[in-house]
Enzyme design. Structure first.
Site, PDB file in Angstrom:
ATOM      1  N   LYS A  44      51.260  66.431  32.870  1.00 31.89           N
ATOM      2  CA  LYS A  44      50.343  67.526  33.215  1.00 31.89           C
ATOM      3  C   LYS A  44      49.540  67.103  34.440  1.00 31.89           C
ATOM      4  CE  LYS A  44      47.024  70.742  31.244  1.00 31.89           C
ATOM      5  NZ  LYS A  44      46.160  70.774  32.430  1.00 31.89           N
ATOM      6  N   LEU A  45      49.652  67.879  35.497  1.00 35.29           N
ATOM      7  CA  LEU A  45      49.047  67.513  36.772  1.00 35.29           C
ATOM      8  C   LEU A  45      47.606  68.007  36.870  1.00 35.29           C
ATOM      9  CD1 LEU A  45      52.123  68.401  39.004  1.00 35.29           C
ATOM     10  CD2 LEU A  45      51.371  66.112  38.340  1.00 35.29           C
ATOM     11  N   GLU A  75      52.249  73.062  41.091  1.00 38.59           N
ATOM     12  CA  GLU A  75      50.858  72.610  41.094  1.00 38.59           C
ATOM     13  C   GLU A  75      50.552  71.970  42.442  1.00 38.59           C
ATOM     14  OE1 GLU A  75      47.485  71.947  38.159  1.00 38.59           O
ATOM     15  OE2 GLU A  75      49.380  73.017  38.012  1.00 38.59           O
ATOM     16  N   LYS A  83      47.123  66.810  25.418  1.00 37.26           N
ATOM     17  CA  LYS A  83      46.154  66.173  26.311  1.00 37.26           C
ATOM     18  C   LYS A  83      45.503  64.972  25.637  1.00 37.26           C
ATOM     19  CE  LYS A  83      43.725  68.742  29.047  1.00 37.26           C
ATOM     20  NZ  LYS A  83      42.752  69.720  29.563  1.00 37.26           N
TER      21      LYS A  83
END
Length: 1009
Positions: free
Chosen positions: A317-318, A384, A508
């Site tokens: 996840k950027l 992204e 996360k």
């Protein structure tokens, strides 16, 4: 000589010509638009009053006549839709089919055709002070310029509602008391001028004209439109659904409110199949990743693996900005290609990243000359945009992205930071919409058409996986590299426009169990809250003491660097204690003269995370804080901060000299990260479905202070905004309040008091005794008289629901002193078959009586389906993630609490011991607040072991032997940890609730989860 108005008129005429060419079949209205006051009278105000008007919900007692339900019997969702349908129908009949002028004002945050105004609350407040010629140091001037602070009078005491403050001030000196004379179209024209004005002195006369031509309520709504903060209680999806069955679909693929209004003006003409997909140079609404769920196993199951294809993908996840890139070949453009860039919120960033290969202002496109394979004529990419540091060969925090792009524009040859576009999807290629193809097929196409440009334009990598162990390994790597986390993706899935779906799921690191050390930090600043916490310092800026080696020569030895903001974990007593030790020592922050001698913020003159108030370190207190993780951030002076910090306790044994320093923190961080790499990660039960409860013992009532008086604490809010009251008598029950006290409560919560029932329309009459006046009103038979208990219940429920939208309680039979015949069915509908309120949190005594009655009746309601429960759970979680207060029913969500069975209890006979009953009450509380409860220590998911106060040191060895095989041991806490956390509505620190002997002998303390 041409005036500014002439130039504006010419520009508008030219724009109209362009629009006629682009939309030759756009609808034309047959009459002028409605007056602006009609918009708020017939739409805005009724929508807001749905959550204000004290009428009962329809529930399961609604009775429909031969023509369907009456408006009074509709539930709130149906009433909301009914209001919108009536407005749109009226517009079509009286104005025409072009509803775009109205929708621009109804949904200002979705209008991409009007530029941002560059006006926030502070600027608008300053302009209004100027326009009305108010002394900025007067009461009203202070209230406008300091709208987050408590007001200086009863009428202006509510903090945090800027438009409400403006109404309060303007209504004292209005230019108009009747409706204004502006049409919706005129308002739009002036707003266009306002958005195109580049300086405050150009915006001031436009706002002044609004002030002259609008009454106070109209101006308050205009300010909400400018701030794009309507809060109508209805989303754009509701408006779109009423307007046209394909409206939401068209908005998802175009992000254009204008297209929705003009291309779908006839609800009987549906979109063609070829018009339902993404289009070149039209911004779409991207697919979003679903929030983290209960466990990795469950998330993997949502990837829908099959026996033939069990694979799912893991992507990093950027930490950047979601961006879509549109490219089309154009022989007339320098370099032969044209580009457009849009963010997730549909903001056009082409000016920043470039519109062509040779665009000198483009910080990215100048590097894309050879980035596409031969034969690629056009495409749409999803990815992204991140900041890349060439010297470190590593990404930078998201907050540096715009700085990097502007720096690249100015000097493309310098080393340092620049934008990097990481592409992870392709939605359109050479005239074909690819959204219906699987992710695997789209990725194959992406690999063939993209020729990566190192550290400028790259395809985002992914790993194939089939097991939970592979996800856990990737999580370890993510935390070690300070990554944002992971995204799991189903390679067999299509692309779902404008949808948050389980095909993509976030994992996360901040959702894991505790990370690192507890830190002792000095408080250096404070922030005022809003809503129910308005007017008080509700969160604090904490700093790190600057070491001698890091301070410049001659600097103040008490200087601190900003480090983090802490707002969670405080009890009312904690706030009071901090106020007691710092009273009189706080100073208002002056942006023009910041206290750099004592405090240094990030951002230089920009003063990132600037507090409302500051305090000298030597005058302040030290607090103990724990957090989920440490993360990189340019918002704080040392470039690092804490993720999800939580207050543990006040350290009165320490002063600023013994608080954590910059170097001490860096040493702790390094040590914690080294230990963290060696540990296994446990993902918290982040979206746990509530477990069905089977009651084996007689149900006890979860209330720890049953004898406490019901009294109102801290009357201040918005619950009665816009309502008029006539209070005839004092209150006898549930607590005695004089007539004056009731009136003050109403005024402090936004209501207005009148001394007759007919001074203004829709006055609510309040009485608890049959006085002469009450008897006279009752004799008329056409006015409802409500008991004061309804006022007290509304205020009490508003405090309980702090952080949620203000909703008036529906009237219950017990609230009615006298009611008219047509109100009886509505009022009865606010209770269920057991007389339990649908909306109000009932008291312990009411619940006990209700349960007794249920047992006598022998009736039970069927449970909701698991799917329905899951859907509601996910909806609530979305609200929490967007900033709403966590519901009390989720206080222990994600925790697994073990209440070990006492061998002596099972052998005993007779009545249940007092301590056992206390444990049982705690179990009920924990279950109600979302925890999973077990009595078996064999459960490997246990996060806390809850023991009664009689738990002794002799029982510890057996407990430790049972838990010793685990890599991560649970907290051991006394039962009052549950009780106190529930009372304070926040998870309190476990260390303060360990059995006494464990605090006395820390060598036997168990490792934390």
């Amino acid at each position: 000589m041409e005036t500014d108005q002439d130039m504006h008129d010419q520009a508008m005429a030219g724009e109209e010509t362009d629009l006629d060419e682009k939309y030759p079949n756009r609808p034309q209205n047959k009459a002028p638009t409605l007056p602006f006051h009609d918009l708020y009278e017939t739409l805005f105000r009724p929508l807001r009053e749905i959550k204000k008007k004290p009428v009962g919900p329809a529930g399961n007692r609604r009775k429909a006549g031969p023509h369907g339900l009456s408006a009074a019997n509709l539930n709130p969702i149906e009433r909301r839709r009914d209001i919108i349908e009536r407005f749109i129908s009226r517009w079509r009949k009286e104005v025409g089919d072009d509803i775009y002028p109205a929708f621009r004002l109804i949904l200002p945050d979705k209008d991409r055709d009007r530029a941002m105004y560059g006006m926030k609350e502070k600027i608008i407040g300053k302009m209004l002070v100027n326009i009305m010629k108010i002394d900025k140091n007067s009461e009203d001037g202070f209230n406008l310029l300091n709208w987050k602070l408590p007001g200086q009078s009863a009428t202006s005491s509510m903090a945090g509602d800027f438009a409400g403050r403006c109404y309060d001030v303007v209504s004292k000196r209005p230019m108009r008391t009747e409706f204004g004379n502006m049409l919706i179209e005129e308002v739009n024209e002036k707003l266009d001028q306002l958005s195109s004005a580049s300086k405050e002195e150009e915006q001031l006369p436009i706002l002044a004209e609004f002030y002259r031509r609008m009454n106070p309520e109209e101006l308050a709504w205009l300010i909400r439109i400018i701030l794009r903060q309507m809060k109508l209680g209805a989303t754009e999806r509701t408006f779109f659904d009423v307007w046209h069955p394909d409206a939401e679909n068209l908005y998802s693929i175009s992000s254009s409110l204008r297209r929705v209004c003009w291309e779908l003006h006839d609800p009987n003409i549906r979109l063609d199949a070829e018009d339902r997909g993404v289009s070149l140079m039209q911004c779409f609404q991207p697919q979003l990743a679903q929030f983290q769920m209960q466990s990795l196993d469950r998330m993997i199951a949502r990837m829908r693996p099959t026996e033939d294809d069990p694979v799912f993908w893991i992507e990093e996840k950027l930490d950047g900005e979601r961006m879509q890139l549109h490219m089309v070949s154009d022989a007339s453009a320098p370099g032969g290609r044209r580009f457009r860039f849009w963010s997730r919120k549909a903001k056009d960033y082409t000016y920043l990243y470039g519109n062509g290969i040779y665009d000198e202002a483009g910080s990215l496109t100048r590097h894309l000359k050879d980035a596409f394979a031969d034969g690629v004529d056009n495409l749409i990419l999803d990815g992204e945009m991140i900041t890349w540091n060439t010297e470190q060969d590593a990404p930078e925090p998201f907050g540096t992205l715009k700085t990097a792009a502007l720096s690249e524009q100015r000097n493309p040859f310098r080393q340092g930071i620049h934008p990097l576009f990481r592409v992870f999807d392709i939605l359109y290629l050479n005239g074909r919409d690819l959204t219906r193809y699987t992710l695997r097929d789209r990725r194959n196409a992406l690999q063939k058409v993209i020729k990566p440009v190192h550290r400028r334009f790259e395809v985002h990598s992914y790993e194939e996986a089939t097991t939970k162990a592979e996800v856990e390994a990737s999580l370890r790597k993510a935390v070690a590299e300070a990554s944002e986390g992971l995204v799991l993706k189903n390679p067999r899935s299509p692309y779902r426009l404008n949808e948050r779906h389980d095909d993509w799921m976030k994992v996360k690191p901040e959702y894991m169990t505790e990370f690192g050390e507890s830190l002792d930090l000095v408080v250096i600043g404070g922030y005022y809250g809003s809503g129910h916490r308005g007017g008080k310092l509700s969160s604090f800026l904490c700093g790190l003491r600057v070491d001698e080696g890091q301070s410049s020569q001659g600097s103040n030895p008490t200087k601190c660097y900003s480090f983090c903001k802490v707002g969670g974990g405080f009890t009312a007593a904690d706030y009071a204690n901090i106020r007691h030790h710092t009273d009189g020592k706080w100073v208002e922050w002056n942006p023009k003269k910041p206290p750099t001698t004592y405090i240094e913020l990030a951002g230089g003159d920009s003063q990132y995370e600037r507090p409302d108030m500051w305090i000298k370190p030597e005058d302040s207190v030290v607090i103990c804080v724990k957090a989920a993780s440490v993360s990189v951030s340019d918002q704080f002076r040392i470039g690092l901060t804490l993720r999800f910090p939580r207050f543990k306790r006040l350290r009165m044994d320490k002063d600023w000299k013994s608080a954590l320093s910059v170097q001490e923190f860096l040493d702790l961080k390094s040590h914690a990260e080294q230990e963290h790499r060696e540990k296994e990660f446990n993902v918290e039960n982040f979206r746990k479905k509530r477990v069905k409860k089977t009651t084996k013992k007689p149900l006890a009532i979860a209330g720890y202070d049953e004898n406490a008086e019901v009294q109102y604490a801290g009357p201040s809010g918005h619950i009665f905004d816009g309502l008029n009251f006539f209070i005839l008598t004092d209150s006898n029950a549930p607590v005695k309040k004089s007539k004056a006290e009731l009136e003050n409560l109403v005024k402090a919560n936004g209501g207005r008091i009148f001394q007759t029932n007919d001074a203004v329309p829709d006055t609510i009459c309040i009485a608890d005794r049959r006085t002469v006046k009450a008897a006279s009103l009752q004799k008329k038979g056409d006015i409802d008289i409500i008991r004061p208990s309804w006022i007290l219940d509304c205020i009490k429920q508003s405090e309980i629901d702090a952080g949620l939208p203000d909703l008036l309680l529906p009237l219950e039979p017990g609230h009615m002193f006298f009611m008219t015949k047509d109100k009886e069915e509505i009022v009865a509908g606010s209770l269920d078959q057991f007389n339990d309120s649908y909306a109000r949190d009932i008291t312990v005594e009411e619940l006990r009586n209700l349960l007794d009655q249920m047992a006598k009746d022998g009736k039970t309601d069927s449970f909701c389906s698991p799917e329905a429960i899951q859907k509601v759970t996910e909806h609530i979680q979305e609200k929490v993630d967007s900033g709403w207060t966590m519901p009390c029913g989720w206080l222990f969500k994600g925790l697994v609490l073990c209440f070990p069975e006492n061998e002596n209890d099972s052998a005993s006979e007779g009545p249940e011991p007092k301590q056992s009953q206390r444990i049982h009450l705690a179990q009920n509380t924990a279950k109600f607040a979302g925890a999973s409860v077990t009595t078996s220590l064999k459960d490997t998911s246990i996060t806390h072991v809850v023991v009664d106060p009689d738990f002794t040191s002799s029982e510890l060895p057996k407990l430790r032997r049972t838990l010793s095989t685990r890599r991560k041991l649970p907290h051991i806490v006394k039962v009052n940890w549950i009780e106190d956390s529930w009372k304070e509505n926040t998870l309190l620190d476990e260390e303060q609730h360990m059995p006494v002997y464990m605090r006395r002998y820390p060598n036997i303390q168990l490792m934390k989860v």
